[in-house]
Design a protein around this motif. Structure first.
Motif, PDB file in Angstrom:
ATOM      1  N   TYR A   6       0.837  -1.212   0.000  1.00 32.70           N
ATOM      2  CA  TYR A   6       0.000   0.000   0.000  1.00 32.70           C
ATOM      3  C   TYR A   6       0.864   1.250   0.000  1.00 32.70           C
ATOM      4  O   TYR A   6       0.619   2.188  -0.765  1.00 32.70           O
ATOM      5  N   GLN A   7       1.888   1.282   0.830  1.00 28.45           N
ATOM      6  CA  GLN A   7       2.774   2.445   0.914  1.00 28.45           C
ATOM      7  C   GLN A   7       3.533   2.663  -0.398  1.00 28.45           C
ATOM      8  O   GLN A   7       3.716   3.808  -0.829  1.00 28.45           O
ATOM      9  N   ILE A   8       3.968   1.593  -1.041  1.00 26.39           N
ATOM     10  CA  ILE A   8       4.663   1.715  -2.333  1.00 26.39           C
ATOM     11  C   ILE A   8       3.743   2.308  -3.383  1.00 26.39           C
ATOM     12  O   ILE A   8       4.140   3.208  -4.140  1.00 26.39           O
ATOM     13  N   ILE A   9       2.509   1.837  -3.436  1.00 26.12           N
ATOM     14  CA  ILE A   9       1.541   2.361  -4.403  1.00 26.12           C
ATOM     15  C   ILE A   9       1.254   3.830  -4.128  1.00 26.12           C
ATOM     16  O   ILE A   9       1.189   4.645  -5.056  1.00 26.12           O
ATOM     17  N   VAL A  10       1.100   4.191  -2.877  1.00 26.64           N
ATOM     18  CA  VAL A  10       0.842   5.595  -2.514  1.00 26.64           C
ATOM     19  C   VAL A  10       2.025   6.477  -2.907  1.00 26.64           C
ATOM     20  O   VAL A  10       1.839   7.576  -3.444  1.00 26.64           O
ATOM     21  N   ILE A  11       3.237   6.006  -2.668  1.00 24.84           N
ATOM     22  CA  ILE A  11       4.424   6.788  -3.046  1.00 24.84           C
ATOM     23  C   ILE A  11       4.492   6.970  -4.556  1.00 24.84           C
ATOM     24  O   ILE A  11       4.766   8.076  -5.052  1.00 24.84           O
ATOM     25  N   LEU A  12       4.224   5.918  -5.317  1.00 20.90           N
ATOM     26  CA  LEU A  12       4.235   6.027  -6.776  1.00 20.90           C
ATOM     27  C   LEU A  12       3.147   6.979  -7.277  1.00 20.90           C
ATOM     28  O   LEU A  12       3.386   7.764  -8.205  1.00 20.90           O
ATOM     29  N   LEU A  13       1.983   6.950  -6.653  1.00 18.93           N
ATOM     30  CA  LEU A  13       0.920   7.882  -7.037  1.00 18.93           C
ATOM     31  C   LEU A  13       1.298   9.317  -6.680  1.00 18.93           C
ATOM     32  O   LEU A  13       0.990  10.245  -7.431  1.00 18.93           O
ATOM     33  N   ASP A  14       1.979   9.516  -5.550  1.00 21.79           N
ATOM     34  CA  ASP A  14       2.447  10.856  -5.172  1.00 21.79           C
ATOM     35  C   ASP A  14       3.479  11.378  -6.164  1.00 21.79           C
ATOM     36  O   ASP A  14       3.450  12.550  -6.546  1.00 21.79           O
ATOM     37  N   VAL A  15       4.389  10.525  -6.590  1.00 19.90           N
ATOM     38  CA  VAL A  15       5.399  10.931  -7.569  1.00 19.90           C
ATOM     39  C   VAL A  15       4.728  11.311  -8.885  1.00 19.90           C
ATOM     40  O   VAL A  15       5.054  12.343  -9.485  1.00 19.90           O
ATOM     41  N   LEU A  16       3.777  10.503  -9.325  1.00 18.05           N
ATOM     42  CA  LEU A  16       3.038  10.822 -10.547  1.00 18.05           C
ATOM     43  C   LEU A  16       2.277  12.132 -10.399  1.00 18.05           C
ATOM     44  O   LEU A  16       2.244  12.944 -11.330  1.00 18.05           O
ATOM     45  N   TRP A  17       1.677  12.368  -9.243  1.00 21.55           N
ATOM     46  CA  TRP A  17       0.963  13.625  -8.964  1.00 21.55           C
ATOM     47  C   TRP A  17       1.888  14.818  -9.179  1.00 21.55           C
ATOM     48  O   TRP A  17       1.543  15.781  -9.863  1.00 21.55           O
ATOM     49  N   TRP A  18       3.091  14.757  -8.591  1.00 23.01           N
ATOM     50  CA  TRP A  18       4.024  15.872  -8.693  1.00 23.01           C
ATOM     51  C   TRP A  18       4.596  16.030 -10.099  1.00 23.01           C
ATOM     52  O   TRP A  18       4.857  17.150 -10.542  1.00 23.01           O
ATOM     53  N   ILE A  19       4.779  14.932 -10.815  1.00 23.04           N
ATOM     54  CA  ILE A  19       5.227  15.026 -12.203  1.00 23.04           C
ATOM     55  C   ILE A  19       4.194  15.781 -13.029  1.00 23.04           C
ATOM     56  O   ILE A  19       4.545  16.654 -13.840  1.00 23.04           O
ATOM     57  N   ILE A  20       2.923  15.489 -12.831  1.00 23.30           N
ATOM     58  CA  ILE A  20       1.863  16.166 -13.572  1.00 23.30           C
ATOM     59  C   ILE A  20       1.791  17.642 -13.188  1.00 23.30           C
ATOM     60  O   ILE A  20       1.650  18.513 -14.061  1.00 23.30           O
ATOM     61  N   ILE A  21       1.908  17.954 -11.906  1.00 22.82           N
ATOM     62  CA  ILE A  21       1.877  19.347 -11.467  1.00 22.82           C
ATOM     63  C   ILE A  21       3.055  20.124 -12.056  1.00 22.82           C
ATOM     64  O   ILE A  21       2.890  21.246 -12.571  1.00 22.82           O
ATOM     65  N   ILE A  22       4.241  19.550 -12.015  1.00 23.50           N
ATOM     66  CA  ILE A  22       5.428  20.219 -12.554  1.00 23.50           C
ATOM     67  C   ILE A  22       5.284  20.433 -14.053  1.00 23.50           C
ATOM     68  O   ILE A  22       5.625  21.503 -14.571  1.00 23.50           O
ATOM     69  N   GLN A  23       4.759  19.430 -14.753  1.00 24.44           N
ATOM     70  CA  GLN A  23       4.568  19.581 -16.194  1.00 24.44           C
ATOM     71  C   GLN A  23       3.561  20.691 -16.504  1.00 24.44           C
ATOM     72  O   GLN A  23       3.768  21.480 -17.430  1.00 24.44           O
ATOM     73  N   ALA A  24       2.493  20.784 -15.742  1.00 22.51           N
ATOM     74  CA  ALA A  24       1.499  21.833 -15.967  1.00 22.51           C
ATOM     75  C   ALA A  24       2.097  23.216 -15.728  1.00 22.51           C
ATOM     76  O   ALA A  24       1.893  24.129 -16.536  1.00 22.51           O
ATOM     77  N   VAL A  25       2.850  23.365 -14.647  1.00 20.67           N
ATOM     78  CA  VAL A  25       3.465  24.662 -14.353  1.00 20.67           C
ATOM     79  C   VAL A  25       4.479  25.027 -15.435  1.00 20.67           C
ATOM     80  O   VAL A  25       4.524  26.172 -15.904  1.00 20.67           O
ATOM     81  N   MET A  26       5.285  24.052 -15.852  1.00 20.12           N
ATOM     82  CA  MET A  26       6.260  24.316 -16.917  1.00 20.12           C
ATOM     83  C   MET A  26       5.572  24.714 -18.215  1.00 20.12           C
ATOM     84  O   MET A  26       6.039  25.627 -18.907  1.00 20.12           O
ATOM     85  N   SER A  27       4.471  24.061 -18.546  1.00 17.58           N
ATOM     86  CA  SER A  27       3.781  24.412 -19.790  1.00 17.58           C
ATOM     87  C   SER A  27       3.195  25.820 -19.710  1.00 17.58           C
ATOM     88  O   SER A  27       3.187  26.551 -20.708  1.00 17.58           O
TER      89      SER A  27
END
Length: 96
Positions: A6-27
């Motif tokens: 569960y913790q591994i899945i949550v960490i991977l989802l958090d990383v994906l969340w931040w990748i999407i946020i960073i990409q949106a801000v960069m765009s």
């Protein structure tokens, strides 16, 4: 063991969340000409972020209607991540 998974899945989802946020801000920064794609570092970061998120966005873009320059697929993915983290994972792992 289940809690570790569960913790591994949550960490991977958090990383994906931040990748999407960073990409949106960069765009947005590129769209408003704050940073420029002629800069090698900016272009490298944007290409890397695009390669990470394109496999997730493409199926959603096929379903969503074309709204011109407005791309809602990152918002749909963020909502899906939120739904998975809050509503699907806890009952699945018996954490409710």
């Amino acid at each position: 063991m289940a809690y570790a998974l569960y913790q591994i899945i949550v960490i991977l989802l958090d990383v994906l969340w931040w990748i999407i946020i960073i990409q949106a801000v960069m765009s947005w920064l590129i769209a408003f000409n704050v940073v420029n794609l002629s800069n090698d570092f900016v272009r490298t970061v944007m290409v890397a972020l695009d390669r990470m998120t394109a496999p997730i966005y493409n199926p959603i873009r096929r379903i969503l209607p074309d709204l011109g320059a407005l791309d809602l697929s990152p918002m749909v993915v963020l909502l899906a991540i939120l739904l998975i983290r809050q509503a699907i994972l806890p009952p699945l792992f018996g954490l409710v």
